[in-house]
Design an enzyme around this catalytic site. Sequence first.
Site, PDB file in Angstrom:
ATOM      1  N   ASP A  69      -5.772  -7.790  -3.013  1.00 23.12           N
ATOM      2  CA  ASP A  69      -5.639  -6.217  -2.763  1.00 23.12           C
ATOM      3  C   ASP A  69      -4.209  -6.163  -3.521  1.00 23.12           C
ATOM      4  OD1 ASP A  69      -5.820  -3.808  -2.257  1.00 23.12           O
ATOM      5  OD2 ASP A  69      -6.610  -4.041  -0.399  1.00 23.12           O
ATOM      6  N   ASP A 121      -5.364   1.572  -8.345  1.00 22.36           N
ATOM      7  CA  ASP A 121      -5.729   0.621  -7.206  1.00 22.36           C
ATOM      8  C   ASP A 121      -7.289  -0.098  -7.385  1.00 22.36           C
ATOM      9  OD1 ASP A 121      -5.577  -0.444  -4.996  1.00 22.36           O
ATOM     10  OD2 ASP A 121      -6.571   0.680  -4.028  1.00 22.36           O
TER      11      ASP A 121
END
Length: 410
Positions: free
Chosen positions: A98, A280
């Site tokens: 992540d 992201d």
Amino acid sequence: MFSAASLLTIILLALSTTGSPVEVSNSPITLPIARRLSALNGTINLLEQDRARAAALRLKGHTLQHGGHGVPIGNVATGYYIAVGIGSPPTTYDLIVDTGTANTWIGAKKPYVETSTSIYTGTPVSVSYGTGSAYFSGLEYLDTVTLGSGLTIPQQSFGVAASQSGTFGAADGILGLGPVDLTAGTLPDEPALMIPTVTDNLHSQGTIYREVVSISFEPIAVANEVVNGELTFGGTVRNKHGPITYTPITTTQPSSRYWGIDQSISYGSTMILSSTGIVDVGTTYILIASDAFSQYQSLTGGTPHPPTGLLLISAPQYAALENLNFNIGSETYTLTPNGQIWPRILNTYIGGSSDAIYLVVNDIGTPSGQGFDFVNGYTFAERFYCVFDTSRSRIGFAQTPYTGATTNYD
């Protein structure tokens, strides 16, 4: 994070370390990324999870801006799993990769196995996700972490969960690749202390020359598991991209707390947004400010499709789609009409019809001017090579052989 009842389908992108990593110039080390689909009793609304993630990231950034210590959010709707070895001999844990979080922790599924290299610090560690409905809390350990041949980190800090809530899919925890500032406040006894990330330690111990992580993907062409990308520590893989152009991390808060950039977006020749947001890969879609999305919807003619939350367009509307241009620094990165639609081979996994056409651009849920007005998610990253450069506080982008791919309509 979301309850097990609501998490009906998970689209997983798994990092496989079964083969030897590929070494390229300046000693970067590359690991292959494989996509794996996992359906749990049906479908899931990925847009709903993306919006919740964006709201939590925005809130956390504002908390840090005003002297607090918020925490990052993970999104398991689209996860990139890496097999991480911890200990000597190592036990393998499947962790979500992540870029929107910096803490690494395990214990969601498989318990931590202590070995001769384990060091118990006795320090509590806690990470909450979003509004606190999902979290992990436990204790800090130091141990040898192995990501692959040539990627061994002695005395890497990580959390071992004593309790956790929410659904983390099949993951044992999270491997955080976000900026180290995001770890502030996650050690309750030492709230000002930041925890060196995996990338920080690879660089400081001399394993990689530059504190850089780069990610490349290929567009999805089949529904079964397939290697479709690479994660590289320490540099880039030259044959995967064209010339890289870098842009500095934005100074606008709260996006400056993440991999944030300034960009403008135009649909054809019509400018719809000029603002600040983040890149992201833990977000599935491309989210833009509500006012920009209204313009995009009007220009494309898309209509909301409740089961997926996405805009639905007809075949003639698809044929009439114009390019969506992301103007970043001195360069323009063009998302073709094919890049703006969800892969039709995966339509049924998100609650759609197999022959329908859904757009991957959607509403972030707030108007522009918030300092967090877009998220360039995975559907952006699969068309453009992304370089997250901590050493020089910048992000780089480049075209790839798949920037103009047409596979999403197949």
